[in-house]
Design an enzyme around this catalytic site. Structure first.
Site, short mmCIF file in Angstrom:
data_model
loop_
_atom_site.label_atom_id
_atom_site.label_comp_id
_atom_site.label_asym_id
_atom_site.label_seq_id
_atom_site.Cartn_x
_atom_site.Cartn_y
_atom_site.Cartn_z
CD GLU A 1 40.07 36.26 40.18
OE1 GLU A 1 41.05 36.66 40.32
OE2 GLU A 1 39.14 35.78 41.35
CB THR B 1 44.54 34.18 47.17
OG1 THR B 1 43.85 32.66 46.14
CG2 THR B 1 43.81 34.97 47.32
CG ASP B 2 48.37 33.66 51.21
OD1 ASP B 2 49.71 33.87 50.64
OD2 ASP B 2 48.31 34.13 52.41
CG ASP C 1 48.39 37.69 40.69
OD1 ASP C 1 49.31 37.91 42.21
OD2 ASP C 1 48.29 38.95 40.12
CD GLN D 1 38.76 34.73 47.30
OE1 GLN D 1 39.97 34.22 47.89
NE2 GLN D 1 38.50 35.35 45.78
N PRO E 1 40.45 27.56 46.34
CG PRO E 1 39.54 29.41 46.02
CD PRO E 1 39.96 28.64 47.44
CG ASP F 1 45.57 42.84 42.12
OD1 ASP F 1 45.17 43.01 41.42
OD2 ASP F 1 45.40 41.60 42.69
CG ASP G 1 39.75 26.22 38.85
OD1 ASP G 1 40.64 26.50 39.12
OD2 ASP G 1 40.05 25.26 39.90
N GLY G 2 41.55 28.36 37.14
CA GLY G 2 42.57 28.34 36.17
C GLY G 2 43.19 26.64 36.21
N1 SAM Z 1 49.03 39.95 45.06
C1 SAM Z 1 48.65 38.98 45.16
C2 SAM Z 1 48.93 37.97 46.42
O1 SAM Z 1 49.55 37.22 46.70
O2 SAM Z 1 49.04 38.28 48.19
C3 SAM Z 1 47.25 38.29 44.88
C4 SAM Z 1 46.01 38.60 44.38
S1 SAM Z 1 45.32 38.50 43.20
C5 SAM Z 1 43.57 39.47 44.01
C6 SAM Z 1 44.58 36.71 43.93
C7 SAM Z 1 43.57 35.94 42.68
O3 SAM Z 1 43.07 34.70 42.91
C8 SAM Z 1 42.13 36.51 44.26
O4 SAM Z 1 41.18 37.00 43.45
C9 SAM Z 1 42.01 35.08 43.99
O5 SAM Z 1 39.90 34.76 43.30
C10 SAM Z 1 41.94 33.97 42.26
N2 SAM Z 1 41.99 32.69 42.57
C11 SAM Z 1 42.03 31.87 43.67
N3 SAM Z 1 41.84 30.61 43.15
C12 SAM Z 1 42.90 30.96 41.81
C13 SAM Z 1 41.85 29.42 40.60
N4 SAM Z 1 41.75 27.76 41.00
N5 SAM Z 1 41.65 30.11 39.81
C14 SAM Z 1 41.89 31.55 39.63
N6 SAM Z 1 41.60 32.57 39.94
C15 SAM Z 1 42.34 31.73 40.94
#
Ligand code: SAM
Length: 274
Positions: free
Chosen positions: A105, A155-156, A153, A31, A160, A86, A136-137
């Site tokens: 993460e 991203t939208d 927690d 990203q 991923p 974060d 990958d979670g």
């Molecule tokens: N509080 C935030 C929001 O709702 O906007 C979310 C914050 S946190 C930064 C979201 C994290 O999810 C990102 O750093 C992203 O890289 C991670 N992420 C996205 N897809 C993922 C996956 N499949 N496995 C693990 N982490 C993932």
């Protein structure tokens, strides 16, 4: 010359904030990551031009995604955070007497940027109870089990993160939880993404005995009213009513907020009703 950041919160609605100082921008393998300072919202992290956190209001999101499931469970020892690079969610979890926190993460660069630019969020990464996995979670929950609470927690639901909002994934989360386990996921804005909330609620309900939506007000997220959806294997979150006062400071969470956050405005209740 003024520099502004704008996020499309829906196709025709934008949230804009004036940038005081641009601190960092990097195209990671997953990203586009930016960090900047603003006058009124403090320091901001964005991913693909979507606000992840501001130092002004991050406490609402991180307290509510952590303390509501942890106090519902009452004696969580092992907690998993999926996403959350974060560190804000880990920071809140570590206020509880937990034994182990795992954070998975996908994007290591988010963790590194947080360590550098958000020390007040990322302090928990150096706690001896915390283990960080950069993978990958979705795959991680298939292999790792025995958690009391799992917090998604993410991203939208783009890139991923798409698979973190699927029925198959919730099933894997169910099996990764202990018998009294609880999961919670951030589930977007009911104003802009009502259909999405309805679908996720239905998917989580098809897997867990108890499914409950709760809300919090987060000014910089689309629509300001934000939803979280909790799935619980055996504890009914609504019947947990003798809440203890947290033995640490909170700015948004309280036992009264806990009880009332499950009371939904009728338009949200209607969205998730069959
Ligand atoms: N509080 C935030 C929001 O709702 O906007 C979310 C914050 S946190 C930064 C979201 C994290 O999810 C990102 O750093 C992203 O890289 C991670 N992420 C996205 N897809 C993922 C996956 N499949 N496995 C693990 N982490 C993932």
């Amino acid at each position: 010359m003024e520099l502004w950041f704008s996020e499309y919160q829906s196709k025709n609605v934008r949230f804009s904030v004036r940038i005081k100082d641009m601190l960092y921008s990097k195209k990671t393998p997953y990203q586009f990551l930016c960090v900047f300072d603003t006058e009124d919202m403090g320091r901001i992290m964005t991913l693909d031009d979507v606000v992840q956190l501001t130092t002004k209001d991050e406490f609402v999101y991180h307290e509510m995604i952590s303390h509501v499931p942890l106090f519902t469970h009452r004696s969580p020892e092992r907690v998993l955070v999926i996403g959350g690079g974060d560190g804000g969610t880990v920071r809140e979890i570590l206020k509880h007497p937990v034994k182990e926190v795992h954070l998975v993460e996908i994007d290591e660069q988010v963790i590194e940027a947080s360590k550098k630019f958000f020390p007040s969020l990322s302090s928990g990464f150096s706690d001896p109870r915390t283990s960080v996995f950069c993978e990958d979670g979705i795959e991680f929950v298939k292999k790792n089990k025995g958690y009391d609470v799992i917090i998604i927690d993410s991203t939208d639901p783009l890139g991923p993160a798409v698979g973190l909002f699927s029925r198959e994934f919730y099933r894997d989360v169910f099996y990764a939880l202990n018998d009294d386990g609880i999961m919670v996921a951030q589930t977007e804005s009911p104003f802009f993404y009502g259909e999405f909330l309805k679908r996720v609620y239905s998917d989580i309900s098809s897997v867990f005995k108890f499914t409950n939506v709760y809300t919090a007000v987060i000014p910089t997220y689309p629509g300001a009213l934000w939803t979280f959806t909790m799935g619980s294997k055996s504890i009914d979150p609504i019947s947990v009513n003798s809440m203890k006062l947290p033995e640490f400071d909170t700015k948004y969470y309280s036992p009264d907020i806990h009880k009332n956050c499950f009371v939904l405005p009728p338009f949200v209740q209607k969205m998730i009703s069959k």
